[in-house]
Design an enzyme around this catalytic site. Structure first.
Site, short mmCIF file in Angstrom:
data_model
loop_
_atom_site.label_atom_id
_atom_site.label_comp_id
_atom_site.label_asym_id
_atom_site.label_seq_id
_atom_site.Cartn_x
_atom_site.Cartn_y
_atom_site.Cartn_z
N LYS A 1 33.20 54.45 38.13
CA LYS A 1 34.24 53.76 37.34
C LYS A 1 35.35 54.72 37.03
O LYS A 1 35.13 55.93 36.97
CB LYS A 1 33.63 53.24 36.03
CG LYS A 1 34.42 52.12 35.41
CD LYS A 1 34.08 50.79 36.06
CE LYS A 1 34.94 49.66 35.53
NZ LYS A 1 34.44 48.36 36.03
N GLY B 1 41.98 36.89 30.73
CA GLY B 1 42.59 37.73 31.76
C GLY B 1 42.12 37.25 33.11
O GLY B 1 41.76 36.08 33.29
N ASN B 2 42.07 38.16 34.06
CA ASN B 2 41.68 37.83 35.42
C ASN B 2 40.37 37.03 35.43
O ASN B 2 40.28 35.95 36.02
CB ASN B 2 41.57 39.14 36.21
CG ASN B 2 41.02 38.93 37.60
OD1 ASN B 2 41.27 37.90 38.22
ND2 ASN B 2 40.26 39.88 38.08
#
Ligand code: NAD
Length: 412
Positions: free
Chosen positions: A102, A218-219
């Protein structure tokens, strides 16, 4: 507990259940590599601002590291480490040949101009380019980043290396070697898992339209609300960082999307009332979908959760204490590493298409995604039934078992 302590505690619990070998336990409890970088950016006012970023590579025994990049003001090393560990489990759960990593940069992207954001994105890649690559570590979008940012990052990587390398990063725009279906993949995968859970688990009786609330627009949250609405669920509440809206008659997701585009938030939408982000979690509905950030369901509010099932589209939205409270209340939690793994699954499809230089129609992507998600759910559901543990523990057991097998092979 910070997110990494939560991730480690979850791992400790399954390592104990599985009686995991000492060497494998030690290999997986900490990331393999942790990199902190400083990124100088010349801002529009001519002054240079130094941003701090991270790339954490947790494990690559099953394949190259894989994990998104987060741009958010609250990014910490512990958060990035937790997200990297969860990526290792997620790729194992959904059965794709990647490990976990990440990235994160401490920045509020909303405060940057587009030119500043592009410089920061390129600067981040210059700072980490030596440890990423199509066979090494493959980044993707996460909170605060998107397809356009991935395109800038790919371009910067190709300039540095002097080679075309579209498979080094996923979640790119379709016209820049992205995959059709990637934008909605996390949400679509979540919906496939939800349908499977409703079919198998008796927590929610199917009668008429089921009510759903989605925290985060959001997405992932927006995509899920849109697909769930189209699939006939009644989405009664949604929220973003400014607050939420509720309507018992259901919210028209297309209309609220237009409203957010114009006003910057879902709040103050017609025919609905504003509610807080705390209230949205406690509504009396069939399915609660956290799709924002970590640690939203905690020991403070878990006792008041009335939903019949929780579908974790965000990473780490439930704390350890809250998990136990929900378990006692017989509210099943479909864990993040299963529920939101559709994103990385289609990232894998994108990586494959880039390498084979052959591109698929969206229908094929969605069909393959559905198969992967159903298989992942069924494998975990079997362990859940056999061992009588929570769905999270069942998912962690499946994941750790697969990664441990790969490490054993490596050690031989
Ligand atoms: P995003 O930046 O597109 O959206 C985040 C949303 O959450 C925004 O609408 C923001 O306003 C809202 N938000 C922030 N703080 C909030 C709060 N306190 N309460 C309510 N809403 C709040 O990010 P995203 O890509 O949609 O990611 C959301 C979650 O899904 C994250 O946990 C991420 O790690 C996870 N996830 C994303 C993907 C992906 O493909 N993008 C894949 C798997 C998991």
């Amino acid at each position: 507990m910070n997110p990494f302590e939560i991730a480690q505690k979850q791992f400790d619990d399954v390592a104990e259940i599985m009686k995991l070998d000492r060497e494998i336990y030690s290999t997986l409890r900490e990331p393999k590599r942790f990199l902190e970088v400083k990124i100088p950016v010349k801002m529009d006012n001519g002054k240079v601002r130094i941003f701090t970023g991270y790339r954490v590579q947790h494990n690559d025994s099953r394949g190259p590291f894989k994990g998104g990049i987060r741009f958010h003001q609250d990014v910490t090393p512990e958060e990035v480490k937790a997200l990297a560990m969860w990526m290792t489990w997620k790729c194992a759960v959904v059965g794709i040949p990647f490990g976990g990593s990440k990235g994160g940069v401490i920045v509020n992207p909303k405060e940057l101009s587009k030119a500043e954001l592009e410089k920061l994105s390129r600067g981040y890649i210059r700072a980490i380019h030596m440890i990423i690559g199509a066979d090494v570590d493959v980044p993707a979008p996460d909170v605060g980043t998107n397809a356009e940012i991935m395109a800038w990052m790919l371009d910067e990587y190709e300039k540095i290396t002097g080679k075309k390398a579209p498979a080094v990063i996923t979640g790119k725009p379709v016209e820049r070697f992205g995959s059709k279906g990637r934008d909605l993949a996390t949400s679509r995968g979540g919906l496939f898992v939800l349908e499977r859970a409703l079919k198998n688990m008796r927590a929610v009786k199917r009668k008429g339209a089921l009510t759903v609330v989605v925290q985060g627009f959001g997405n992932v949250g927006y995509g899920f609300a849109k697909l769930a609405y189209k699939a006939g669920f009644k989405v009664v509440a949604v929220s973003d960082s400014k607050g939420g809206i509720y309507s018992e008659n259901g919210i028209d997701i297309d209309a609220v999307t237009e409203h957010k585009k114009k006003t910057g938030s879902v709040i103050n939408f017609e025919n609905s009332r504003n509610i807080t982000n705390e209230e949205i979690l406690e509504l009396d509905v069939d399915v609660l979908v956290p799709a924002a950030l970590e640690k939203q369901i905690t020991e403070q509010n878990a006792g008041r959760i009335k939903a019949k099932l929780v579908l974790e589209l965000a990473n780490g939205p439930t704390t350890i204490e809250a998990d136990e409270i929900l378990l006692k209340k017989n509210i099943p939690v479909i864990p993040d590493i299963l529920a939101n793994s559709g994103g990385v699954a289609v990232s894998y499809f994108e990586w494959l298409q880039n390498r084979r230089k052959k591109y698929w129609e969206e229908e094929k992507v969605n069909r393959k995604l559905e198969k992967l998600m159903k298989n992942a759910f069924d494998g975990i559901y079997k362990v859940y039934k056999e061992k009588g543990v929570s769905m999270r523990k069942a998912a962690d057991i499946v994941a750790v078992q697969k990664v441990a097998e790969a490490i054993r092979e490596e050690m031989m």
